[in-house]
Design a protein around this motif. Sequence first.
Motif, PDB file in Angstrom:
ATOM      1  N   UNK A 110      23.068 -14.934  49.299  1.00 50.76           N
ATOM      2  CA  UNK A 110      23.879 -14.417  48.209  1.00 50.76           C
ATOM      3  C   UNK A 110      24.789 -15.517  47.688  1.00 50.76           C
ATOM      4  N   UNK A 111      25.465 -15.243  46.599  1.00 49.92           N
ATOM      5  CA  UNK A 111      26.416 -16.210  46.040  1.00 49.92           C
ATOM      6  C   UNK A 111      27.594 -16.432  46.971  1.00 49.92           C
ATOM      7  N   UNK A 112      27.820 -15.516  47.903  1.00 53.12           N
ATOM      8  CA  UNK A 112      28.954 -15.628  48.811  1.00 53.12           C
ATOM      9  C   UNK A 112      28.683 -16.588  49.972  1.00 53.12           C
ATOM     10  N   UNK A 113      27.431 -16.702  50.383  1.00 51.22           N
ATOM     11  CA  UNK A 113      27.063 -17.530  51.541  1.00 51.22           C
ATOM     12  C   UNK A 113      27.474 -18.979  51.311  1.00 51.22           C
ATOM     13  N   UNK A 114      28.217 -19.519  52.275  1.00 56.97           N
ATOM     14  CA  UNK A 114      28.653 -20.925  52.253  1.00 56.97           C
ATOM     15  C   UNK A 114      29.378 -21.292  50.949  1.00 56.97           C
ATOM     16  N   UNK A 115      30.070 -20.324  50.367  1.00 54.72           N
ATOM     17  CA  UNK A 115      30.755 -20.544  49.094  1.00 54.72           C
ATOM     18  C   UNK A 115      32.153 -21.120  49.265  1.00 54.72           C
ATOM     19  N   UNK A 142      42.260 -19.142  50.079  1.00 54.95           N
ATOM     20  CA  UNK A 142      41.296 -20.060  49.483  1.00 54.95           C
ATOM     21  C   UNK A 142      42.032 -20.875  48.428  1.00 54.95           C
ATOM     22  N   UNK A 143      41.742 -22.150  48.349  1.00 57.28           N
ATOM     23  CA  UNK A 143      42.426 -22.998  47.362  1.00 57.28           C
ATOM     24  C   UNK A 143      42.046 -22.570  45.951  1.00 57.28           C
ATOM     25  N   UNK A 144      42.969 -22.803  45.013  1.00 57.84           N
ATOM     26  CA  UNK A 144      42.709 -22.491  43.608  1.00 57.84           C
ATOM     27  C   UNK A 144      41.470 -23.229  43.113  1.00 57.84           C
ATOM     28  N   UNK A 145      41.324 -24.471  43.541  1.00 65.77           N
ATOM     29  CA  UNK A 145      40.184 -25.284  43.115  1.00 65.77           C
ATOM     30  C   UNK A 145      38.858 -24.677  43.586  1.00 65.77           C
ATOM     31  N   UNK A 146      38.804 -24.261  44.849  1.00 68.04           N
ATOM     32  CA  UNK A 146      37.585 -23.650  45.390  1.00 68.04           C
ATOM     33  C   UNK A 146      37.279 -22.346  44.677  1.00 68.04           C
ATOM     34  N   UNK A 152      33.682 -20.129  38.152  1.00 69.81           N
ATOM     35  CA  UNK A 152      33.023 -20.818  37.044  1.00 69.81           C
ATOM     36  C   UNK A 152      31.512 -20.786  37.213  1.00 69.81           C
ATOM     37  N   UNK A 153      31.057 -21.067  38.409  1.00 70.01           N
ATOM     38  CA  UNK A 153      29.618 -21.130  38.682  1.00 70.01           C
ATOM     39  C   UNK A 153      28.958 -19.746  38.680  1.00 70.01           C
ATOM     40  N   UNK A 160      34.160 -23.048  31.512  1.00 69.07           N
ATOM     41  CA  UNK A 160      35.568 -22.788  31.797  1.00 69.07           C
ATOM     42  C   UNK A 160      36.275 -22.431  30.500  1.00 69.07           C
ATOM     43  N   UNK A 161      37.288 -21.627  30.629  1.00 69.00           N
ATOM     44  CA  UNK A 161      38.103 -21.217  29.486  1.00 69.00           C
ATOM     45  C   UNK A 161      37.281 -20.616  28.347  1.00 69.00           C
ATOM     46  N   UNK A 162      36.193 -19.957  28.673  1.00 74.64           N
ATOM     47  CA  UNK A 162      35.367 -19.326  27.647  1.00 74.64           C
ATOM     48  C   UNK A 162      35.849 -17.894  27.425  1.00 74.64           C
ATOM     49  N   UNK A 163      35.893 -17.491  26.188  1.00 71.67           N
ATOM     50  CA  UNK A 163      36.253 -16.125  25.846  1.00 71.67           C
ATOM     51  C   UNK A 163      34.963 -15.312  25.827  1.00 71.67           C
ATOM     52  N   UNK A 164      34.637 -14.740  26.970  1.00 68.78           N
ATOM     53  CA  UNK A 164      33.367 -14.025  27.130  1.00 68.78           C
ATOM     54  C   UNK A 164      33.279 -12.842  26.174  1.00 68.78           C
TER      55      UNK A 164
END
Length: 177
Positions: A110-115, A142-146, A152-153, A160-164
Amino acid sequence: VGLAVLFFVPDWEYNIDRQASLILIRKIAARKNVSLIIKANTRGTGSFSKNEFAEINDHINVTFPSMNQHSSTLIRSADIVVNFASSIGLEAIIQRRPVCNPVYLNGNTTIFDESGVVFDAKDSDEVFRFFDTVEAEGYIDVSDETLDHFLEKNVYGGETNADILQKHVDLLSEDVI
């Protein structure tokens, strides 16, 4: 009771080891320092048999919230969230809750594994070490960067900073030929 642990029951048909999952739930329910909240899968595919339910519900520290009780509210009140194979983990991550991802219960990646945004537990002993660490030392956030990289991914499609919302409005308002 010490820790409020929210366990999201997965869709059993998504390559989940149901028996091992039930063993983990029973072990969590047996812990005296835990208040266990078990949230059934909202699609109805994460339910228990009558015998399974009775055995788990036999513990005084276990509750089963109704389907009307929103997951986001339950997450806010939890000290730890146990989640695997469900997108509700995103809400827990955004709320900055400690999330335990028992990867050994899920046959899929999943997207969570080793994230880096969840704790990946390879067996029940690691699940309980995580619980004990959170209870004794608090959660190391969790760090803001992580977190930003993960979102983002996996949520914002690499932007980043996209108005979805505006992108959807633009798409829907285009003339179709």
